[in-house]
Design a protein around this motif. Structure first.
Motif, mmCIF file in Angstrom:
data_model
loop_
_atom_site.group_PDB
_atom_site.id
_atom_site.type_symbol
_atom_site.label_atom_id
_atom_site.label_comp_id
_atom_site.label_asym_id
_atom_site.label_seq_id
_atom_site.Cartn_x
_atom_site.Cartn_y
_atom_site.Cartn_z
ATOM 1 N N CYS A 1 4.099 5.495 -0.782
ATOM 2 C CA CYS A 1 4.061 4.070 -1.130
ATOM 3 C C CYS A 1 5.116 3.708 -2.163
ATOM 4 C CB CYS A 1 2.680 3.691 -1.654
ATOM 5 S SG CYS A 1 1.455 3.640 -0.344
ATOM 6 N N ALA A 2 5.744 2.558 -1.968
ATOM 7 C CA ALA A 2 6.776 2.074 -2.883
ATOM 8 C C ALA A 2 6.788 0.554 -2.823
ATOM 9 C CB ALA A 2 8.136 2.656 -2.506
ATOM 10 N N ILE A 3 5.900 -0.073 -3.598
ATOM 11 C CA ILE A 3 5.807 -1.537 -3.531
ATOM 12 C C ILE A 3 6.912 -2.223 -4.334
ATOM 13 C CG2 ILE A 3 3.321 -1.619 -2.985
ATOM 14 C CD1 ILE A 3 2.731 -2.152 -5.911
ATOM 15 N N GLY A 4 7.758 -1.430 -4.992
ATOM 16 C CA GLY A 4 8.896 -2.014 -5.705
ATOM 17 C C GLY A 4 10.198 -1.876 -4.932
ATOM 18 N N SER A 5 10.097 -1.415 -3.700
ATOM 19 C CA SER A 5 11.301 -1.190 -2.893
ATOM 20 C C SER A 5 11.897 -2.502 -2.377
ATOM 21 C CB SER A 5 10.928 -0.305 -1.694
ATOM 22 O OG SER A 5 11.926 -0.385 -0.699
ATOM 23 N N PRO A 6 13.236 -2.568 -2.223
ATOM 24 C CA PRO A 6 13.851 -3.771 -1.638
ATOM 25 C C PRO A 6 13.659 -3.859 -0.117
ATOM 26 C CG PRO A 6 15.542 -2.179 -2.279
ATOM 27 C CD PRO A 6 14.232 -1.591 -2.689
ATOM 28 N N ASP A 7 13.087 -2.816 0.490
ATOM 29 C CA ASP A 7 12.876 -2.814 1.937
ATOM 30 C C ASP A 7 11.507 -3.443 2.254
ATOM 31 O OD1 ASP A 7 12.276 -2.243 4.555
ATOM 32 O OD2 ASP A 7 12.554 -0.064 4.378
ATOM 33 N N PRO A 8 11.496 -4.668 2.814
ATOM 34 C CA PRO A 8 10.222 -5.375 3.017
ATOM 35 C C PRO A 8 9.264 -4.612 3.939
ATOM 36 C CG PRO A 8 12.069 -6.699 3.850
ATOM 37 C CD PRO A 8 12.652 -5.447 3.268
ATOM 38 N N GLU A 9 9.812 -3.881 4.887
ATOM 39 C CA GLU A 9 8.954 -3.131 5.817
ATOM 40 C C GLU A 9 8.192 -2.030 5.076
ATOM 41 O OE1 GLU A 9 9.603 -0.526 9.769
ATOM 42 O OE2 GLU A 9 11.091 -2.116 9.434
ATOM 43 N N LEU A 10 8.894 -1.363 4.165
ATOM 44 C CA LEU A 10 8.275 -0.304 3.367
ATOM 45 C C LEU A 10 7.195 -0.893 2.445
ATOM 46 C CD1 LEU A 10 8.047 2.610 2.363
ATOM 47 C CD2 LEU A 10 10.046 2.208 0.902
ATOM 48 N N VAL A 11 7.496 -2.066 1.896
ATOM 49 C CA VAL A 11 6.517 -2.715 1.011
ATOM 50 C C VAL A 11 5.249 -3.053 1.801
ATOM 51 C CG1 VAL A 11 6.044 -4.730 -0.444
ATOM 52 C CG2 VAL A 11 8.289 -3.617 -0.550
ATOM 53 N N GLU A 12 5.423 -3.596 3.014
ATOM 54 C CA GLU A 12 4.249 -3.960 3.828
ATOM 55 C C GLU A 12 3.417 -2.736 4.192
ATOM 56 O OE1 GLU A 12 3.009 -7.012 4.062
ATOM 57 O OE2 GLU A 12 4.761 -7.334 2.797
ATOM 58 N N LYS A 13 4.083 -1.662 4.592
ATOM 59 C CA LYS A 13 3.360 -0.426 4.922
ATOM 60 C C LYS A 13 2.612 0.092 3.709
ATOM 61 C CE LYS A 13 5.504 2.686 7.908
ATOM 62 N NZ LYS A 13 6.673 3.416 8.462
ATOM 63 N N SER A 14 3.243 -0.038 2.555
ATOM 64 C CA SER A 14 2.632 0.441 1.311
ATOM 65 C C SER A 14 1.398 -0.388 0.968
ATOM 66 C CB SER A 14 3.641 0.360 0.159
ATOM 67 O OG SER A 14 4.785 1.129 0.433
ATOM 68 N N VAL A 15 1.487 -1.706 1.172
ATOM 69 C CA VAL A 15 0.353 -2.580 0.871
ATOM 70 C C VAL A 15 -0.823 -2.245 1.794
ATOM 71 C CG1 VAL A 15 -0.480 -4.981 1.028
ATOM 72 C CG2 VAL A 15 1.677 -4.483 -0.145
ATOM 73 N N VAL A 16 -0.537 -2.026 3.061
ATOM 74 C CA VAL A 16 -1.594 -1.676 4.026
ATOM 75 C C VAL A 16 -2.266 -0.364 3.621
ATOM 76 C CG1 VAL A 16 -2.026 -0.971 6.426
ATOM 77 C CG2 VAL A 16 -0.578 -2.965 5.949
ATOM 78 N N ALA A 17 -1.448 0.643 3.274
ATOM 79 C CA ALA A 17 -2.003 1.958 2.913
ATOM 80 C C ALA A 17 -2.795 1.885 1.612
ATOM 81 C CB ALA A 17 -0.869 2.983 2.784
ATOM 82 N N LEU A 18 -2.237 1.193 0.635
ATOM 83 C CA LEU A 18 -2.902 1.103 -0.670
ATOM 84 C C LEU A 18 -4.226 0.331 -0.555
ATOM 85 C CD1 LEU A 18 -2.333 2.073 -3.550
ATOM 86 C CD2 LEU A 18 -0.957 0.014 -3.935
ATOM 87 N N THR A 19 -4.233 -0.667 0.299
ATOM 88 C CA THR A 19 -5.465 -1.436 0.540
ATOM 89 C C THR A 19 -6.538 -0.529 1.149
ATOM 90 O OG1 THR A 19 -4.202 -3.467 0.878
ATOM 91 C CG2 THR A 19 -6.445 -3.430 1.760
#
Ligand code: ZN
Ligand code: ZN
Length: 283
Positions: A71-89
């Motif tokens: 997870c990397a919610i501070g990344s500039p890659d929006p796709e990575l941020v979305e995947k991270s939000v789903v996983a963290l949730t």
């Protein structure tokens, strides 16, 4: 001060409690799913119930869930941020089911865009995760060692995130090895005092809810994340005596994430080493 460790949930979450008991842990940290894969399979209700009953029987807790390394919610890659939000949730949902205190997660890297640029999306992502899982289960930011573009080696960065989020469901986990690698000489009494003073002014000691208790393979200020067994690293037994004697940690659970003397992960000798120090500083 409770002393615990990261333990495996292989075979089902409820299996972790016996493993924790076996090494003498009083509280434990688990993964909600493989930390190196994106999927977070939901925990069946019956398994979660068994976990809570077993924890109760063993007097084990507080339990914390450690988030994925991906997870990397501070990344500039929006796709990575979305995947991270789903996983963290999903991890926060699992933590809630298990009756855990919260999910400890790495702020991870801003991948070159800079902390200031990452801050709004970072707090927005945390807010979305919290909103998706109502209740009182916490999101806990872990202090980082400071390599590359990693967020959170400076207490001020975590403080800024917490202030801008303004939620009662956020807390901090201090990793002793990461703090050491980030340049805080916590093995020394003046160094520890200075670090905690900084933590208190930037974050607030009331938000310190967990410690990752790890010795360090690497030197002070190295910015390298390399855990060692208690007493075998550069923080050393005397360093842990200094840390554990401080009143700021009196009510904070300690979780080992060490390689183990037999390289099998946190083990009884490491738990015993911390218990021995605790008994010494209490006396
Ligand atoms: Zn961690
Ligand atoms: Zn680490």
């Amino acid at each position: 001060m409770l002393i615990g460790a990261h333990v495996s949930t292989a075979g089902g979450a409820s299996k972790a409690i016996a493993r924790a008991e076996e090494i003498g842990a009083e509280c434990m940290q688990v993964f909600a799913s493989s930390p190196r894969a994106w999927k977070v399979p939901p925990i069946p209700d019956a398994e979660a119930e068994k976990f809570r009953a077993e924890s109760e029987r063993a007097g084990m807790g507080p339990t914390v869930v450690h988030g994925k390394y991906l997870c990397a919610i501070g990344s500039p890659d929006p796709e990575l941020v979305e995947k991270s939000v789903v996983a963290l949730t999903a991890e926060l949902q699992s933590a809630k089911q298990l009756g855990a205190l919260g999910v400890i997660f790495h702020p991870a890297s801003h991948r070159g865009q800079g902390f200031e640029a990452a801050l709004p999306q970072f707090t927005d992502a945390m807010r979305r995760v919290l909103d998706a899982v109502p209740g009182d289960t916490l999101l806990m930011l872990e202090t980082s060692a400071g390599s590359g573009d990693h967020i959170g080696s400076k207490f001020s960065e975590l403080g800024q995130i917490i202030k801008s989020l303004n939620s009662p469901r956020v807390a901090v986990c201090l990793d002793t090895q990461h703090a050491w690698a980030a340049g805080h000489d916590i093995a020394d009494s003046d160094g520890l005092e200075a670090a905690l003073k900084k933590f208190d002014s930037e974050i607030g000691l009331g938000l310190l809810r967990a410690v990752h208790a790890n010795d360090s393979k690497r030197e002070l200020g190295s910015a390298v994340d390399r855990h060692d067994n208690i007493g075998e690293g550069l923080i050393g037994t005397a360093g842990f005596r200094n840390i554990m004697a401080h009143k700021a940690f009196a009510d904070v659970p300690f979780y080992l994430e060490v390689p183990g003397f037999d390289k099998t992960g946190p083990d009884k000798p490491n738990v015993d080493a911390l218990k021995k120090i605790r008994a010494e500083v209490k006396a």
